[in-house]
Design an enzyme around this catalytic site. Structure first.
Site, PDB file in Angstrom:
ATOM      1  N   HIS A  57       0.836  -1.200   0.000  1.00 18.79           N
ATOM      2  CA  HIS A  57       0.000   0.000   0.000  1.00 18.79           C
ATOM      3  C   HIS A  57       0.870   1.250   0.000  1.00 18.79           C
ATOM      4  O   HIS A  57       1.429   1.611   1.035  1.00 18.79           O
ATOM      5  CB  HIS A  57      -0.879   0.030   1.243  1.00 18.79           C
TER       6      HIS A  57
ATOM      7  N   HIS B 212     -12.900   2.517  -3.282  1.00 22.96           N
ATOM      8  CA  HIS B 212     -13.610   2.268  -2.030  1.00 22.96           C
ATOM      9  C   HIS B 212     -15.092   2.593  -2.098  1.00 22.96           C
ATOM     10  O   HIS B 212     -15.639   3.280  -1.221  1.00 22.96           O
ATOM     11  CB  HIS B 212     -12.931   3.005  -0.863  1.00 22.96           C
TER      12      HIS B 212
ATOM     13  N   GLU C 267      -3.061  -9.013  -1.553  1.00 22.31           N
ATOM     14  CA  GLU C 267      -2.859  -7.770  -0.799  1.00 22.31           C
ATOM     15  C   GLU C 267      -2.024  -8.085   0.438  1.00 22.31           C
ATOM     16  O   GLU C 267      -2.273  -9.069   1.133  1.00 22.31           O
ATOM     17  CB  GLU C 267      -4.223  -7.212  -0.374  1.00 22.31           C
TER      18      GLU C 267
ATOM     19  N   ARG D 256     -12.128 -10.677  -4.584  1.00 21.78           N
ATOM     20  CA  ARG D 256     -11.323 -10.212  -3.451  1.00 21.78           C
ATOM     21  C   ARG D 256     -11.831 -10.670  -2.087  1.00 21.78           C
ATOM     22  O   ARG D 256     -11.555 -10.027  -1.083  1.00 21.78           O
ATOM     23  CB  ARG D 256     -11.266  -8.670  -3.494  1.00 21.78           C
TER      24      ARG D 256
ATOM     25  N   ASP E 190      -7.731   1.944  -5.487  1.00 17.93           N
ATOM     26  CA  ASP E 190      -8.962   1.568  -4.781  1.00 17.93           C
ATOM     27  C   ASP E 190      -9.882   2.784  -4.676  1.00 17.93           C
ATOM     28  O   ASP E 190      -9.512   3.795  -4.077  1.00 17.93           O
ATOM     29  CB  ASP E 190      -8.580   1.052  -3.379  1.00 17.93           C
TER      30      ASP E 190
ATOM     31  N   GLU F 190     -10.205  -0.990  -8.093  1.00 17.27           N
ATOM     32  CA  GLU F 190     -10.879  -1.746  -7.026  1.00 17.27           C
ATOM     33  C   GLU F 190     -12.125  -1.024  -6.532  1.00 17.27           C
ATOM     34  O   GLU F 190     -12.102   0.204  -6.341  1.00 17.27           O
ATOM     35  CB  GLU F 190      -9.867  -1.912  -5.879  1.00 17.27           C
TER      36      GLU F 190
ATOM     37  N   GLU G  17     -14.082  -7.513  -1.141  1.00 15.80           N
ATOM     38  CA  GLU G  17     -13.562  -7.537   0.230  1.00 15.80           C
ATOM     39  C   GLU G  17     -14.656  -7.396   1.279  1.00 15.80           C
ATOM     40  O   GLU G  17     -14.430  -7.731   2.436  1.00 15.80           O
ATOM     41  CB  GLU G  17     -12.479  -6.455   0.422  1.00 15.80           C
TER      42      GLU G  17
ATOM     43  N   HIS H 204      -8.356 -10.313  -0.118  1.00 15.92           N
ATOM     44  CA  HIS H 204      -8.270  -9.217   0.834  1.00 15.92           C
ATOM     45  C   HIS H 204      -7.170  -9.504   1.865  1.00 15.92           C
ATOM     46  O   HIS H 204      -7.027 -10.640   2.308  1.00 15.92           O
ATOM     47  CB  HIS H 204      -9.627  -9.108   1.527  1.00 15.92           C
TER      48      HIS H 204
ATOM     49  N   TYR I  99      -9.662   7.994   2.098  1.00 11.77           N
ATOM     50  CA  TYR I  99      -9.445   6.583   2.327  1.00 11.77           C
ATOM     51  C   TYR I  99      -8.047   6.136   1.884  1.00 11.77           C
ATOM     52  O   TYR I  99      -7.631   6.417   0.768  1.00 11.77           O
ATOM     53  CB  TYR I  99     -10.500   5.754   1.579  1.00 11.77           C
TER      54      TYR I  99
HETATM   55 MG   LIG Z   1     -10.078  -2.157  -0.780  1.00 12.33          MG
END
Ligand SMILES: [Mg+2]
Length: 326
Positions: free
Chosen positions: A40, A135, A262, A206, A133, A159, A185, A235, A78
Protein backbone atom coordinates in the site's frame (compact mmCIF):
# COMPACT_ATOMS: atom_id res chain seq x y z
CA UNK A 1 -18.76 -16.00 9.04
CA UNK A 2 -15.37 -15.07 10.52
CA UNK A 3 -16.13 -17.52 13.35
CA UNK A 4 -17.02 -20.27 10.85
CA UNK A 5 -13.88 -19.33 8.93
CA UNK A 6 -11.69 -19.73 12.02
CA UNK A 7 -13.05 -23.22 12.77
CA UNK A 8 -12.71 -24.26 9.13
CA UNK A 9 -9.08 -23.05 9.01
CA UNK A 10 -8.31 -24.90 12.27
CA UNK A 11 -9.76 -28.14 10.86
CA UNK A 12 -7.67 -27.91 7.67
CA UNK A 13 -4.61 -27.16 9.82
CA UNK A 14 -5.22 -30.27 11.96
CA UNK A 15 -5.83 -32.46 8.90
CA UNK A 16 -2.65 -31.31 7.15
CA UNK A 17 -0.63 -31.79 10.36
CA UNK A 18 -1.98 -35.35 10.67
CA UNK A 19 -0.94 -35.95 7.05
CA UNK A 20 2.48 -34.42 7.83
CA UNK A 21 2.14 -32.07 4.85
CA UNK A 22 2.00 -28.35 4.22
CA UNK A 23 -1.63 -27.44 3.53
CA UNK A 24 -1.15 -26.69 -0.19
CA UNK A 25 -0.39 -30.39 -0.76
CA UNK A 26 -3.92 -31.27 0.34
CA UNK A 27 -5.26 -29.00 -2.42
CA UNK A 28 -3.18 -30.89 -5.02
CA UNK A 29 0.18 -29.14 -4.79
CA UNK A 30 1.85 -25.93 -5.85
CA UNK A 31 1.23 -24.16 -9.16
CA UNK A 32 4.02 -21.65 -8.49
CA UNK A 33 7.05 -21.07 -6.25
CA UNK A 34 5.76 -17.92 -4.55
CA UNK A 35 2.77 -15.58 -4.63
CA UNK A 36 2.95 -12.01 -5.98
CA UNK A 37 2.11 -9.38 -3.35
CA UNK A 38 1.05 -5.76 -3.52
CA UNK A 39 1.94 -3.13 -0.96
CA UNK A 40 0.00 0.00 0.00
CA UNK A 41 1.71 3.18 -1.19
CA UNK A 42 0.26 6.36 0.24
CA UNK A 43 0.82 10.09 0.15
CA UNK A 44 -0.75 13.17 1.69
CA UNK A 45 0.08 14.64 -1.74
CA UNK A 46 1.62 13.48 -5.02
CA UNK A 47 5.24 14.17 -3.92
CA UNK A 48 4.74 11.95 -0.87
CA UNK A 49 3.07 9.28 -2.96
CA UNK A 50 6.04 9.19 -5.36
CA UNK A 51 8.37 8.76 -2.32
CA UNK A 52 6.13 6.00 -1.00
CA UNK A 53 6.09 4.08 -4.30
CA UNK A 54 9.89 4.47 -4.54
CA UNK A 55 10.22 3.07 -0.99
CA UNK A 56 8.19 -0.05 -1.77
CA UNK A 57 10.02 -0.54 -5.08
CA UNK A 58 13.30 -0.48 -3.16
CA UNK A 59 11.87 -3.14 -0.83
CA UNK A 60 11.42 -5.33 -3.91
CA UNK A 61 7.68 -4.94 -4.52
CA UNK A 62 6.59 -5.33 -8.13
CA UNK A 63 3.05 -4.12 -7.45
CA UNK A 64 1.65 -1.26 -5.38
CA UNK A 65 -1.77 0.10 -4.58
CA UNK A 66 -1.67 3.90 -4.81
CA UNK A 67 -3.88 6.30 -2.82
CA UNK A 68 -3.28 10.05 -2.76
CA UNK A 69 -4.55 13.08 -0.85
CA UNK A 70 -6.82 15.25 -3.01
CA UNK A 71 -6.18 19.02 -2.97
CA UNK A 72 -8.96 20.94 -1.17
CA UNK A 73 -10.42 17.77 0.35
CA UNK A 74 -10.35 18.86 4.02
CA UNK A 75 -9.71 15.49 5.72
CA UNK A 76 -7.30 12.75 4.54
CA UNK A 77 -9.28 10.35 2.37
CA UNK A 78 -9.44 6.58 2.33
CA UNK A 79 -6.03 4.87 2.43
CA UNK A 80 -4.17 8.19 2.64
CA UNK A 81 -1.66 9.02 5.38
CA UNK A 82 -2.83 11.79 7.68
CA UNK A 83 0.35 13.85 7.73
CA UNK A 84 2.84 15.13 5.17
CA UNK A 85 6.06 13.09 5.01
CA UNK A 86 4.42 9.94 6.38
CA UNK A 87 4.85 7.69 3.34
CA UNK A 88 4.58 4.30 5.00
CA UNK A 89 1.58 4.62 7.28
CA UNK A 90 -1.88 5.11 5.82
CA UNK A 91 -3.75 3.26 8.55
CA UNK A 92 -6.12 5.51 10.45
CA UNK A 93 -6.01 5.00 14.19
CA UNK A 94 -9.40 3.34 14.62
CA UNK A 95 -9.38 3.31 18.42
CA UNK A 96 -11.88 5.41 20.33
CA UNK A 97 -15.51 5.33 21.43
CA UNK A 98 -16.93 6.91 18.25
CA UNK A 99 -15.97 6.54 14.55
CA UNK A 100 -13.72 9.12 12.90
CA UNK A 101 -15.11 11.00 9.93
CA UNK A 102 -13.70 11.39 6.42
CA UNK A 103 -14.89 13.95 3.88
CA UNK A 104 -15.53 12.92 0.29
CA UNK A 105 -16.00 15.05 -2.84
CA UNK A 106 -16.53 13.08 -6.06
CA UNK A 107 -15.89 16.05 -8.36
CA UNK A 108 -12.52 16.93 -6.78
CA UNK A 109 -11.49 13.26 -6.77
CA UNK A 110 -12.41 12.58 -10.40
CA UNK A 111 -10.66 15.70 -11.62
CA UNK A 112 -7.43 14.97 -9.73
CA UNK A 113 -6.81 11.21 -9.73
CA UNK A 114 -6.00 10.87 -13.49
CA UNK A 115 -3.19 13.44 -13.03
CA UNK A 116 -1.79 11.31 -10.17
CA UNK A 117 -1.62 8.21 -12.35
CA UNK A 118 -0.08 10.19 -15.20
CA UNK A 119 2.72 11.41 -12.89
CA UNK A 120 3.32 7.90 -11.52
CA UNK A 121 3.62 6.43 -15.03
CA UNK A 122 5.99 9.27 -16.02
CA UNK A 123 8.11 8.60 -12.95
CA UNK A 124 8.09 4.79 -12.78
CA UNK A 125 7.20 3.64 -16.31
CA UNK A 126 4.80 0.84 -17.18
CA UNK A 127 6.62 -2.21 -15.73
CA UNK A 128 5.45 -1.48 -12.18
CA UNK A 129 2.02 -2.96 -11.50
CA UNK A 130 -0.27 -0.20 -10.22
CA UNK A 131 -3.60 -0.75 -8.46
CA UNK A 132 -6.06 1.87 -7.25
CA UNK A 133 -8.96 1.57 -4.78
CA UNK A 134 -12.05 3.79 -5.17
CA UNK A 135 -13.61 2.27 -2.03
CA UNK A 136 -17.20 2.14 -3.27
CA UNK A 137 -17.51 5.91 -3.59
CA UNK A 138 -18.79 6.42 -7.17
CA UNK A 139 -22.16 6.17 -8.90
CA UNK A 140 -22.21 3.73 -11.86
CA UNK A 141 -22.03 6.46 -14.54
CA UNK A 142 -19.19 8.22 -12.71
CA UNK A 143 -17.32 4.92 -12.38
CA UNK A 144 -17.68 4.29 -16.12
CA UNK A 145 -16.33 7.77 -16.90
CA UNK A 146 -13.33 7.33 -14.58
CA UNK A 147 -12.59 3.81 -15.85
CA UNK A 148 -12.50 5.05 -19.45
CA UNK A 149 -10.17 7.89 -18.53
CA UNK A 150 -7.80 5.64 -16.54
CA UNK A 151 -7.51 2.92 -19.21
CA UNK A 152 -4.48 4.62 -20.78
CA UNK A 153 -2.49 4.13 -17.52
CA UNK A 154 -2.84 0.32 -17.72
CA UNK A 155 -3.83 -0.36 -14.12
CA UNK A 156 -3.44 -3.90 -12.78
CA UNK A 157 -6.92 -3.28 -11.39
CA UNK A 158 -9.45 -0.66 -10.38
CA UNK A 159 -10.88 -1.75 -7.03
CA UNK A 160 -14.41 -1.28 -5.72
CA UNK A 161 -15.44 1.47 -8.16
CA UNK A 162 -19.08 1.25 -6.97
CA UNK A 163 -20.78 -0.19 -3.86
CA UNK A 164 -20.13 -3.94 -4.07
CA UNK A 165 -23.71 -4.87 -3.14
CA UNK A 166 -25.09 -3.14 -6.26
CA UNK A 167 -23.83 -5.80 -8.65
CA UNK A 168 -25.74 -4.59 -11.73
CA UNK A 169 -23.86 -1.26 -11.49
CA UNK A 170 -20.91 -3.03 -13.07
CA UNK A 171 -22.85 -3.76 -16.26
CA UNK A 172 -22.85 -0.05 -17.05
CA UNK A 173 -19.11 0.17 -16.38
CA UNK A 174 -18.40 -2.93 -18.51
CA UNK A 175 -20.31 -1.40 -21.46
CA UNK A 176 -17.87 1.51 -21.50
CA UNK A 177 -14.47 0.24 -20.39
CA UNK A 178 -12.12 -2.74 -20.50
CA UNK A 179 -10.33 -1.67 -17.29
CA UNK A 180 -9.76 -4.69 -14.97
CA UNK A 181 -12.16 -4.63 -12.01
CA UNK A 182 -11.60 -6.13 -8.54
CA UNK A 183 -14.42 -6.48 -6.00
CA UNK A 184 -15.30 -8.61 -2.98
CA UNK A 185 -13.56 -7.54 0.23
CA UNK A 186 -16.89 -6.75 1.90
CA UNK A 187 -18.59 -10.02 0.93
CA UNK A 188 -19.41 -12.41 3.78
CA UNK A 189 -20.41 -15.39 1.67
CA UNK A 190 -19.40 -17.00 -1.59
CA UNK A 191 -23.03 -16.57 -2.68
CA UNK A 192 -22.44 -12.84 -3.02
CA UNK A 193 -19.77 -13.54 -5.65
CA UNK A 194 -21.31 -16.07 -8.01
CA UNK A 195 -23.29 -13.65 -10.19
CA UNK A 196 -20.30 -11.30 -10.58
CA UNK A 197 -18.15 -14.24 -11.66
CA UNK A 198 -20.68 -16.06 -13.81
CA UNK A 199 -21.61 -12.89 -15.71
CA UNK A 200 -17.93 -11.89 -16.02
CA UNK A 201 -18.56 -8.50 -14.38
CA UNK A 202 -15.23 -8.62 -12.54
CA UNK A 203 -11.68 -9.74 -13.31
CA UNK A 204 -10.48 -10.38 -9.74
CA UNK A 205 -12.41 -11.74 -6.76
CA UNK A 206 -11.32 -10.21 -3.45
CA UNK A 207 -13.00 -12.24 -0.72
CA UNK A 208 -10.94 -13.47 2.21
CA UNK A 209 -10.99 -16.87 3.91
CA UNK A 210 -11.83 -15.07 7.16
CA UNK A 211 -14.94 -13.16 6.12
CA UNK A 212 -16.25 -15.60 3.51
CA UNK A 213 -16.40 -18.54 5.93
CA UNK A 214 -13.09 -20.35 5.58
CA UNK A 215 -10.89 -22.31 3.23
CA UNK A 216 -13.60 -24.81 2.20
CA UNK A 217 -16.04 -22.35 0.56
CA UNK A 218 -13.28 -20.11 -0.82
CA UNK A 219 -11.49 -23.05 -2.46
CA UNK A 220 -14.74 -23.93 -4.26
CA UNK A 221 -15.11 -20.31 -5.28
CA UNK A 222 -11.57 -20.25 -6.70
CA UNK A 223 -12.37 -23.23 -8.93
CA UNK A 224 -15.65 -21.61 -10.04
CA UNK A 225 -13.80 -18.37 -10.81
CA UNK A 226 -11.20 -20.27 -12.86
CA UNK A 227 -13.98 -21.57 -15.12
CA UNK A 228 -14.91 -17.95 -15.87
CA UNK A 229 -11.39 -16.50 -16.28
CA UNK A 230 -11.63 -14.58 -13.02
CA UNK A 231 -8.43 -14.49 -10.97
CA UNK A 232 -7.91 -14.20 -7.22
CA UNK A 233 -6.83 -11.08 -5.35
CA UNK A 234 -7.62 -11.92 -1.74
CA UNK A 235 -8.27 -9.22 0.83
CA UNK A 236 -5.34 -8.70 3.22
CA UNK A 237 -6.18 -5.71 5.42
CA UNK A 238 -4.74 -5.61 8.97
CA UNK A 239 -7.95 -7.21 10.27
CA UNK A 240 -6.55 -10.49 8.89
CA UNK A 241 -4.22 -12.29 11.29
CA UNK A 242 -1.06 -14.12 10.17
CA UNK A 243 -3.15 -17.32 10.50
CA UNK A 244 -5.69 -16.25 7.89
CA UNK A 245 -2.92 -14.76 5.71
CA UNK A 246 -1.19 -18.17 5.84
CA UNK A 247 -4.42 -19.94 4.85
CA UNK A 248 -4.65 -17.59 1.87
CA UNK A 249 -0.96 -18.09 1.06
CA UNK A 250 -1.52 -21.85 0.73
CA UNK A 251 -4.47 -21.17 -1.60
CA UNK A 252 -2.33 -18.64 -3.51
CA UNK A 253 0.49 -21.05 -4.31
CA UNK A 254 -2.03 -23.71 -5.36
CA UNK A 255 -4.73 -21.77 -7.29
CA UNK A 256 -4.20 -22.07 -11.07
CA UNK A 257 -6.04 -18.74 -11.42
CA UNK A 258 -4.06 -16.86 -8.76
CA UNK A 259 -3.77 -13.14 -9.48
CA UNK A 260 -2.17 -11.24 -6.61
CA UNK A 261 -2.32 -10.96 -2.79
CA UNK A 262 -2.86 -7.77 -0.80
CA UNK A 263 -0.13 -7.57 1.83
CA UNK A 264 0.42 -5.23 4.73
CA UNK A 265 3.64 -5.60 6.59
CA UNK A 266 2.67 -6.97 9.97
CA UNK A 267 6.18 -8.06 10.87
CA UNK A 268 6.46 -6.21 14.16
CA UNK A 269 8.33 -8.05 16.96
CA UNK A 270 5.04 -8.21 18.93
CA UNK A 271 3.22 -9.82 16.00
CA UNK A 272 6.06 -12.29 15.31
CA UNK A 273 6.03 -13.34 18.99
CA UNK A 274 2.26 -13.92 18.89
CA UNK A 275 2.28 -15.82 15.58
CA UNK A 276 5.64 -17.60 15.05
CA UNK A 277 6.16 -19.01 11.53
CA UNK A 278 8.78 -19.77 8.86
CA UNK A 279 6.82 -18.23 5.99
CA UNK A 280 8.95 -15.78 4.12
CA UNK A 281 8.30 -12.47 2.38
CA UNK A 282 11.03 -11.34 0.02
CA UNK A 283 11.26 -9.33 -3.21
CA UNK A 284 7.54 -8.64 -3.20
CA UNK A 285 6.68 -12.35 -3.10
CA UNK A 286 5.30 -14.60 -0.37
CA UNK A 287 7.00 -18.01 -0.03
CA UNK A 288 5.12 -20.66 1.95
CA UNK A 289 7.16 -22.78 4.36
CA UNK A 290 7.00 -26.57 4.16
CA UNK A 291 5.97 -26.97 7.81
CA UNK A 292 2.95 -29.30 8.15
CA UNK A 293 -0.44 -27.53 8.32
CA UNK A 294 -0.84 -23.78 8.01
CA UNK A 295 2.72 -23.27 9.22
CA UNK A 296 1.79 -20.65 11.83
CA UNK A 297 1.50 -21.06 15.59
CA UNK A 298 -0.41 -18.90 18.04
CA UNK A 299 1.09 -18.19 21.47
CA UNK A 300 -1.84 -17.87 23.87
CA UNK A 301 0.35 -16.83 26.83
CA UNK A 302 1.80 -14.01 24.73
CA UNK A 303 -1.75 -12.91 23.80
CA UNK A 304 -2.62 -12.51 27.51
CA UNK A 305 -0.26 -9.51 27.63
CA UNK A 306 -2.65 -7.42 25.53
CA UNK A 307 -5.96 -5.79 26.41
CA UNK A 308 -8.88 -5.39 24.05
CA UNK A 309 -8.94 -1.93 22.44
CA UNK A 310 -12.26 -0.58 21.22
CA UNK A 311 -12.28 0.89 17.71
CA UNK A 312 -14.48 1.65 14.72
CA UNK A 313 -14.16 2.01 10.99
CA UNK A 314 -14.42 5.68 9.96
CA UNK A 315 -17.58 7.02 8.36
CA UNK A 316 -17.62 9.14 5.19
CA UNK A 317 -19.59 12.34 4.67
CA UNK A 318 -19.97 14.65 1.70
CA UNK A 319 -18.87 18.28 2.15
CA UNK A 320 -22.43 19.23 3.20
CA UNK A 321 -22.59 16.53 5.88
CA UNK A 322 -24.54 13.86 3.96
CA UNK A 323 -23.55 10.33 4.99
CA UNK A 324 -21.79 8.52 2.08
CA UNK A 325 -20.43 5.06 1.28
CA UNK A 326 -17.32 4.14 3.25
MG1 LIG B 1 -10.08 -2.16 -0.78
Amino acid sequence: MAAFGAIDMALWDIKAKLAGMPLYQLFGGKSREGALLYAHATGADIEDLIDSVAYYKEQGYKAVRVQCGIPNMPVAGYGVSESKGDVKNFITNFSGSVPKEEIWDTELYMRYIPTVLEKLRDQFGFDLKILHDVHHRLLPREAAELAKELEQFKLFWLEDPTPAEDQDALRLLRQHSTIPIAIGEVFNSVWECNKLIQDRLIDFIRVSVTYAGGITPVKRLVDFAAMHDVRTGFHGAPSHSPLSMAAQAHLNVWAPNFGIQEYLVLGTPECDALFPSDHEMRDGMFYVSDEPGLGVDFDEDEAKKYDYVQGFHPVTRLQDGTLWNY
